[in-house]
Scaffold this motif. Structure first.
Motif, PDB file in Angstrom:
ATOM      1  N   ILE A 283      33.306  42.210  43.818  1.00 10.34           N
ATOM      2  CA  ILE A 283      32.742  42.885  44.620  1.00 10.34           C
ATOM      3  C   ILE A 283      34.617  42.293  45.571  1.00 10.34           C
ATOM      4  CG2 ILE A 283      31.658  41.894  47.136  1.00 10.34           C
ATOM      5  CD1 ILE A 283      28.900  41.151  45.408  1.00 10.34           C
ATOM      6  N   ILE A 284      34.393  40.785  44.994  1.00  7.24           N
ATOM      7  CA  ILE A 284      35.413  39.838  45.921  1.00  7.24           C
ATOM      8  C   ILE A 284      36.975  41.050  45.040  1.00  7.24           C
ATOM      9  CG2 ILE A 284      36.881  38.102  45.303  1.00  7.24           C
ATOM     10  CD1 ILE A 284      35.001  35.833  44.588  1.00  7.24           C
ATOM     11  N   ASP A 285      37.214  41.502  44.097  1.00  7.81           N
ATOM     12  CA  ASP A 285      37.599  42.299  43.553  1.00  7.81           C
ATOM     13  C   ASP A 285      38.546  43.843  44.430  1.00  7.81           C
ATOM     14  OD1 ASP A 285      40.743  42.464  41.569  1.00  7.81           O
ATOM     15  OD2 ASP A 285      38.419  43.671  40.784  1.00  7.81           O
ATOM     16  N   LEU A 286      37.259  43.344  44.858  1.00 10.83           N
ATOM     17  CA  LEU A 286      37.390  44.965  46.018  1.00 10.83           C
ATOM     18  C   LEU A 286      38.191  44.985  47.642  1.00 10.83           C
ATOM     19  CD1 LEU A 286      33.763  46.261  46.729  1.00 10.83           C
ATOM     20  CD2 LEU A 286      35.458  47.509  45.212  1.00 10.83           C
ATOM     21  N   TYR A 287      38.817  43.723  47.597  1.00  9.80           N
ATOM     22  CA  TYR A 287      39.483  43.294  48.737  1.00  9.80           C
ATOM     23  C   TYR A 287      40.800  42.939  48.108  1.00  9.80           C
ATOM     24  CZ  TYR A 287      36.349  39.405  49.847  1.00  9.80           C
ATOM     25  OH  TYR A 287      35.073  39.002  49.438  1.00  9.80           O
ATOM     26  N   GLU A 288      40.508  41.746  47.023  1.00 11.46           N
ATOM     27  CA  GLU A 288      42.062  40.313  47.050  1.00 11.46           C
ATOM     28  C   GLU A 288      41.941  41.477  45.709  1.00 11.46           C
ATOM     29  OE1 GLU A 288      42.514  37.776  47.652  1.00 11.46           O
ATOM     30  OE2 GLU A 288      40.410  36.934  49.875  1.00 11.46           O
ATOM     31  N   ASP A 289      43.632  40.917  45.253  1.00 10.72           N
ATOM     32  CA  ASP A 289      43.967  41.066  44.266  1.00 10.72           C
ATOM     33  C   ASP A 289      44.027  40.175  43.742  1.00 10.72           C
ATOM     34  OD1 ASP A 289      45.026  43.412  44.981  1.00 10.72           O
ATOM     35  OD2 ASP A 289      47.002  42.501  45.896  1.00 10.72           O
ATOM     36  N   LYS A 290      43.649  40.290  41.617  1.00 16.03           N
ATOM     37  CA  LYS A 290      43.885  39.135  40.550  1.00 16.03           C
ATOM     38  C   LYS A 290      42.582  38.613  41.273  1.00 16.03           C
ATOM     39  CE  LYS A 290      49.399  39.778  40.210  1.00 16.03           C
ATOM     40  NZ  LYS A 290      50.331  38.703  41.150  1.00 16.03           N
ATOM     41  N   ILE A 291      42.081  38.776  40.873  1.00 16.96           N
ATOM     42  CA  ILE A 291      40.498  37.905  40.555  1.00 16.96           C
ATOM     43  C   ILE A 291      39.530  38.705  39.205  1.00 16.96           C
ATOM     44  CG2 ILE A 291      38.592  37.715  41.509  1.00 16.96           C
ATOM     45  CD1 ILE A 291      40.131  37.173  42.933  1.00 16.96           C
ATOM     46  N   SER A 292      39.889  37.260  38.375  1.00 16.13           N
ATOM     47  CA  SER A 292      38.747  37.617  36.769  1.00 16.13           C
ATOM     48  C   SER A 292      38.028  36.426  36.385  1.00 16.13           C
ATOM     49  CB  SER A 292      40.123  37.489  35.603  1.00 16.13           C
ATOM     50  OG  SER A 292      40.633  36.413  35.966  1.00 16.13           O
ATOM     51  N   THR A 293      37.450  36.424  35.594  1.00 13.25           N
ATOM     52  CA  THR A 293      36.663  35.381  35.353  1.00 13.25           C
ATOM     53  C   THR A 293      36.806  34.458  33.778  1.00 13.25           C
ATOM     54  OG1 THR A 293      34.602  37.326  34.348  1.00 13.25           O
ATOM     55  CG2 THR A 293      34.047  36.478  37.217  1.00 13.25           C
ATOM     56  N   GLY A 294      35.973  33.331  33.545  1.00 15.43           N
ATOM     57  CA  GLY A 294      36.537  33.564  32.399  1.00 15.43           C
ATOM     58  C   GLY A 294      35.488  31.884  31.989  1.00 15.43           C
ATOM     59  N   PRO A 295      35.207  31.604  30.907  1.00 16.22           N
ATOM     60  CA  PRO A 295      34.464  30.832  30.421  1.00 16.22           C
ATOM     61  C   PRO A 295      35.123  29.285  30.977  1.00 16.22           C
ATOM     62  CG  PRO A 295      35.182  31.396  27.781  1.00 16.22           C
ATOM     63  CD  PRO A 295      35.382  32.494  29.504  1.00 16.22           C
ATOM     64  N   LYS A 296      34.551  28.341  31.281  1.00 16.39           N
ATOM     65  CA  LYS A 296      35.088  26.986  31.577  1.00 16.39           C
ATOM     66  C   LYS A 296      34.724  25.894  30.098  1.00 16.39           C
ATOM     67  CE  LYS A 296      33.881  22.973  34.860  1.00 16.39           C
ATOM     68  NZ  LYS A 296      33.036  22.467  35.511  1.00 16.39           N
ATOM     69  N   GLU A 297      35.289  25.070  30.261  1.00 18.48           N
ATOM     70  CA  GLU A 297      36.061  24.373  29.376  1.00 18.48           C
ATOM     71  C   GLU A 297      34.176  24.053  28.444  1.00 18.48           C
ATOM     72  OE1 GLU A 297      37.315  23.216  31.777  1.00 18.48           O
ATOM     73  OE2 GLU A 297      38.520  24.344  31.448  1.00 18.48           O
ATOM     74  N   ASP A 298      33.208  23.531  29.547  1.00 25.78           N
ATOM     75  CA  ASP A 298      31.903  22.959  29.147  1.00 25.78           C
ATOM     76  C   ASP A 298      31.138  23.887  28.580  1.00 25.78           C
ATOM     77  OD1 ASP A 298      30.872  24.112  31.547  1.00 25.78           O
ATOM     78  OD2 ASP A 298      30.381  22.938  32.768  1.00 25.78           O
ATOM     79  N   LEU A 299      31.303  25.607  28.955  1.00 21.36           N
ATOM     80  CA  LEU A 299      30.492  26.421  28.712  1.00 21.36           C
ATOM     81  C   LEU A 299      29.528  27.198  28.851  1.00 21.36           C
ATOM     82  CD1 LEU A 299      31.733  26.622  24.321  1.00 21.36           C
ATOM     83  CD2 LEU A 299      32.739  26.769  25.817  1.00 21.36           C
ATOM     84  N   LYS A 300      29.297  26.072  30.104  1.00 18.92           N
ATOM     85  CA  LYS A 300      27.605  26.665  30.687  1.00 18.92           C
ATOM     86  C   LYS A 300      28.213  27.036  31.802  1.00 18.92           C
ATOM     87  CE  LYS A 300      24.870  23.426  28.528  1.00 18.92           C
ATOM     88  NZ  LYS A 300      23.647  22.491  28.424  1.00 18.92           N
ATOM     89  N   SER A 301      29.892  26.678  31.895  1.00 25.69           N
ATOM     90  CA  SER A 301      29.910  27.698  33.080  1.00 25.69           C
ATOM     91  C   SER A 301      30.790  28.814  33.172  1.00 25.69           C
ATOM     92  CB  SER A 301      30.250  26.288  34.195  1.00 25.69           C
ATOM     93  OG  SER A 301      29.742  25.391  34.570  1.00 25.69           O
ATOM     94  N   ILE A 302      30.743  29.366  34.015  1.00 28.36           N
ATOM     95  CA  ILE A 302      31.998  30.203  34.709  1.00 28.36           C
ATOM     96  C   ILE A 302      33.139  30.658  35.441  1.00 28.36           C
ATOM     97  CG2 ILE A 302      32.172  33.076  34.309  1.00 28.36           C
ATOM     98  CD1 ILE A 302      30.105  33.297  32.873  1.00 28.36           C
ATOM     99  N   PHE A 303      34.074  30.767  35.304  1.00 33.89           N
ATOM    100  CA  PHE A 303      34.877  30.515  36.448  1.00 33.89           C
ATOM    101  C   PHE A 303      35.392  31.874  36.641  1.00 33.89           C
ATOM    102  CE2 PHE A 303      37.451  26.243  34.464  1.00 33.89           C
ATOM    103  CZ  PHE A 303      36.984  25.817  35.458  1.00 33.89           C
ATOM    104  N   ILE A 304      35.950  31.994  38.064  1.00 37.83           N
ATOM    105  CA  ILE A 304      35.926  33.169  39.069  1.00 37.83           C
ATOM    106  C   ILE A 304      37.761  32.616  39.474  1.00 37.83           C
ATOM    107  CG2 ILE A 304      36.196  34.193  41.511  1.00 37.83           C
ATOM    108  CD1 ILE A 304      33.005  34.235  41.497  1.00 37.83           C
ATOM    109  N   PHE A 305      38.708  33.555  38.639  1.00 39.82           N
ATOM    110  CA  PHE A 305      40.046  32.989  39.577  1.00 39.82           C
ATOM    111  C   PHE A 305      40.959  34.138  40.091  1.00 39.82           C
ATOM    112  CE2 PHE A 305      39.041  32.212  34.383  1.00 39.82           C
ATOM    113  CZ  PHE A 305      39.344  30.434  34.653  1.00 39.82           C
ATOM    114  N   LYS A 306      41.658  33.725  40.858  1.00 39.37           N
ATOM    115  CA  LYS A 306      42.132  34.241  41.560  1.00 39.37           C
ATOM    116  C   LYS A 306      43.820  34.272  41.230  1.00 39.37           C
ATOM    117  CE  LYS A 306      43.373  35.172  46.465  1.00 39.37           C
ATOM    118  NZ  LYS A 306      44.257  36.144  45.767  1.00 39.37           N
TER     119      LYS A 306
END
Length: 174
Positions: free
Chosen positions: A53-76
């Motif tokens: 949804i964010i990627d529809l109006y923002e550039d360079k949005i991605s996701t990836g695992p956090k170091e603890d592996l139980k969380s997921i980051f949203i990157f810009k």
């Protein structure tokens, strides 16, 4: 004995609600344990949908695992903006919603369509909550704790209370 009779409906409601809530939370715990230390599927799905949804109006949005592996980051722009943890997937709120409906009445035809509708509404409100937290993190980081802990938690529970009221006063066949 009269006191029990006076409060019997309330006592039965509370017993059903608490019992079903405990059972569903135990099932939820087994679901989380099955993820084997990684972010569960629902958390991944909610995070990906929010990022889409964010990627529809923002550039360079991605996701990836956090170091603890139980969380997921949203990157810009390759910078971690928001961490989505399993408690943010909305499942616990859905458990509370369902436990209330079953505690309030017996299984009915209207419940068969109202529960999926309620789950969908909770999911959409949760996506909006995470989306707003993303923007709060970027624009007002000092406001993040309050927004996450109180404001947007109230936001999603007000939606649940609204659906419960709709169930009690309009949809329920009693």
């Amino acid at each position: 004995m009269s006191l029990y009779q006076d409060f019997k409906p309330s006592i039965l409601f509370l017993a059903k609600f608490i019992g079903l809530y405990i059972i569903l939370n135990v099932v939820y715990g087994f679901y989380l344990d099955a993820s084997k230390g990684k972010a569960d599927i629902m958390t991944q799905w909610v995070t990906e949908q929010t990022a889409d949804i964010i990627d529809l109006y923002e550039d360079k949005i991605s996701t990836g695992p956090k170091e603890d592996l139980k969380s997921i980051f949203i990157f810009k722009d390759a910078r971690a903006v928001l961490s989505v943890y399993e408690g943010c997937n909305g499942l616990n709120v859905m458990v509370i919603f369902i436990a209330f409906l079953f505690a309030y009445g017996n299984l009915s035809k209207s419940m068969l369509w109202f529960i999926p509708l309620g789950i969908l509404v909770i999911h959409l409100f949760n996506l909006l909550r995470i989306l707003l937290l993303f923007h709060v993190t970027i624009s007002m980081p000092d406001f993040l704790y309050f927004s996450h802990k109180y404001l947007f938690t109230a936001f999603i529970y007000i939606a649940v209370f609204g659906m419960w009221a709709l169930w009690i006063f309009k949809v329920n066949e009693k």
